[in-house]
Design a protein around this motif. Structure first.
Motif, short mmCIF file in Angstrom:
data_model
loop_
_atom_site.label_atom_id
_atom_site.label_comp_id
_atom_site.label_asym_id
_atom_site.label_seq_id
_atom_site.Cartn_x
_atom_site.Cartn_y
_atom_site.Cartn_z
N MET A 58 -31.85 -22.88 64.73
CA MET A 58 -32.12 -24.27 65.09
C MET A 58 -33.06 -24.89 64.07
N GLY A 59 -32.80 -26.13 63.74
CA GLY A 59 -33.70 -26.87 62.86
C GLY A 59 -34.93 -27.32 63.63
N ALA A 60 -35.97 -27.64 62.91
CA ALA A 60 -37.24 -28.04 63.53
C ALA A 60 -37.08 -29.32 64.37
N TYR A 61 -36.28 -30.26 63.90
CA TYR A 61 -36.14 -31.51 64.65
C TYR A 61 -35.31 -31.32 65.92
N GLU A 62 -34.34 -30.43 65.87
CA GLU A 62 -33.59 -30.10 67.09
C GLU A 62 -34.54 -29.44 68.09
N ALA A 69 -38.29 -33.23 75.34
CA ALA A 69 -37.59 -33.46 76.60
C ALA A 69 -38.25 -32.68 77.75
N GLU A 70 -38.98 -31.63 77.40
CA GLU A 70 -39.65 -30.81 78.41
C GLU A 70 -41.14 -31.13 78.51
N GLY A 71 -41.57 -32.21 77.85
CA GLY A 71 -42.94 -32.67 77.99
C GLY A 71 -43.96 -32.04 77.07
N PHE A 72 -43.51 -31.40 75.98
CA PHE A 72 -44.46 -30.76 75.07
C PHE A 72 -44.91 -31.66 73.93
N GLY A 73 -44.50 -32.89 73.91
CA GLY A 73 -44.89 -33.80 72.84
C GLY A 73 -43.73 -34.08 71.91
N ASN A 74 -43.83 -35.23 71.22
CA ASN A 74 -42.70 -35.63 70.38
C ASN A 74 -43.08 -35.83 68.91
N GLN A 75 -44.21 -35.27 68.50
CA GLN A 75 -44.62 -35.36 67.10
C GLN A 75 -44.17 -34.10 66.36
N PRO A 76 -43.64 -34.24 65.14
CA PRO A 76 -43.13 -33.08 64.40
C PRO A 76 -44.07 -31.87 64.32
#
Length: 167
Positions: A58-62, A69-76
Motif C-alpha cells: 500500500m502507498g502512504a496516501y492510501e 477514515a478511522e479517526g487517526f488524522g488526515n495529515q501525511p
C-alpha cells in the motif's frame, strides 16, 4: 536467514486461512516490537493491521485515507511516521517498485526477502532470498564492495493472473 518453507511463501498467491496468517504475523510483530523496546502505539498497530489485511503493498496516501477514515488524522505525517516506524523496526518493508509498503511476514527473523510483485493485481509475496543475496554479496565482494542493504524485487504474474492470461 529464514528457513521458511515454500508453502508459506506461496500462501500469498493462494487461498489460505488469511485470518490465521494475519493473526500469527501480528502476534510475532508485537513480540518483536516488545523485544526491541519499541512502542506499538494505536496508530502504528492499526497501520500494521491494515498492511496485513491483504498480501499486497500500500502507498502512504492510501494508508493515510484508511487511517483518516478511522479517526487517526488526515495529515501525511500520520501515515509516513507510522510506516517509517514499522520499517525501521523490521515490521514492514518498503517495496520500491510500487513506492509502497508491505507488512513483513517474518518479523524478528533475520532474512533477506525477495519481493515477488504481480504486475496485474499488485499482490506481493515475500519469498526467502538467501541464495539471491549470497550471489549478490559474492558479486559485490569480487569488486571489493560491501553491501549494507539490498532490496530485491521481481515483477511478474501471480498464479491467478497468469491463469487469466493463458488461453
Amino acid at each position: 536467514m529464514s528457513s521458511e518453507p515454500e508453502s508459506e511463501t506461496a500462501a500469498a498467491f493462494a487461498t489460505h486461512d488469511h485470518s490465521a496468517c494475519m493473526g500469527e504475523t501480528l502476534a510475532r510483530a508485537e513480540a518483536e516490537a516488545a523485544r526491541r523496546g519499541a512502542r506499538l502505539t494505536p496508530v502504528r498497530r492499526r497501520t500494521l493491521e491494515i498492511l496485513l489485511e491483504s498480501h499486497r503493498a500500500m502507498g502512504a496516501y492510501e494508508m493515510l485515507d484508511r487511517l483518516a477514515a478511522e479517526g487517526f488524522g488526515n495529515q501525511p505525517p500520520v501515515a509516513y511516521r507510522a510506516l517509517e516506524f514499522l520499517v525501521e523496526n523490521g515490521l514492514a518493508h518498503r517495496v520500491r517498485r510500487l513506492n509502497a509498503f508491505a507488512a513483513c511476514m517474518h518479523p524478528g527473523e533475520a532474512h533477506a526477502p525477495v519481493f515477488l510483485i504481480c504486475r496485474e493485481c499488485d499482490s506481493v509475496a515475500e519469498a526467502p532470498g538467501a541464495p539471491v543475496r549470497a550471489a549478490l554479496d559474492e558479486a559485490a565482494a569480487a569488486l571489493g564492495f560491501t553491501i549494507e542493504r539490498a532490496n530485491i524485487e521481481a515483477l511478474g504474474l501471480c498464479p491467478v493472473c497468469a491463469a487469466k492470461e493463458t488461453p
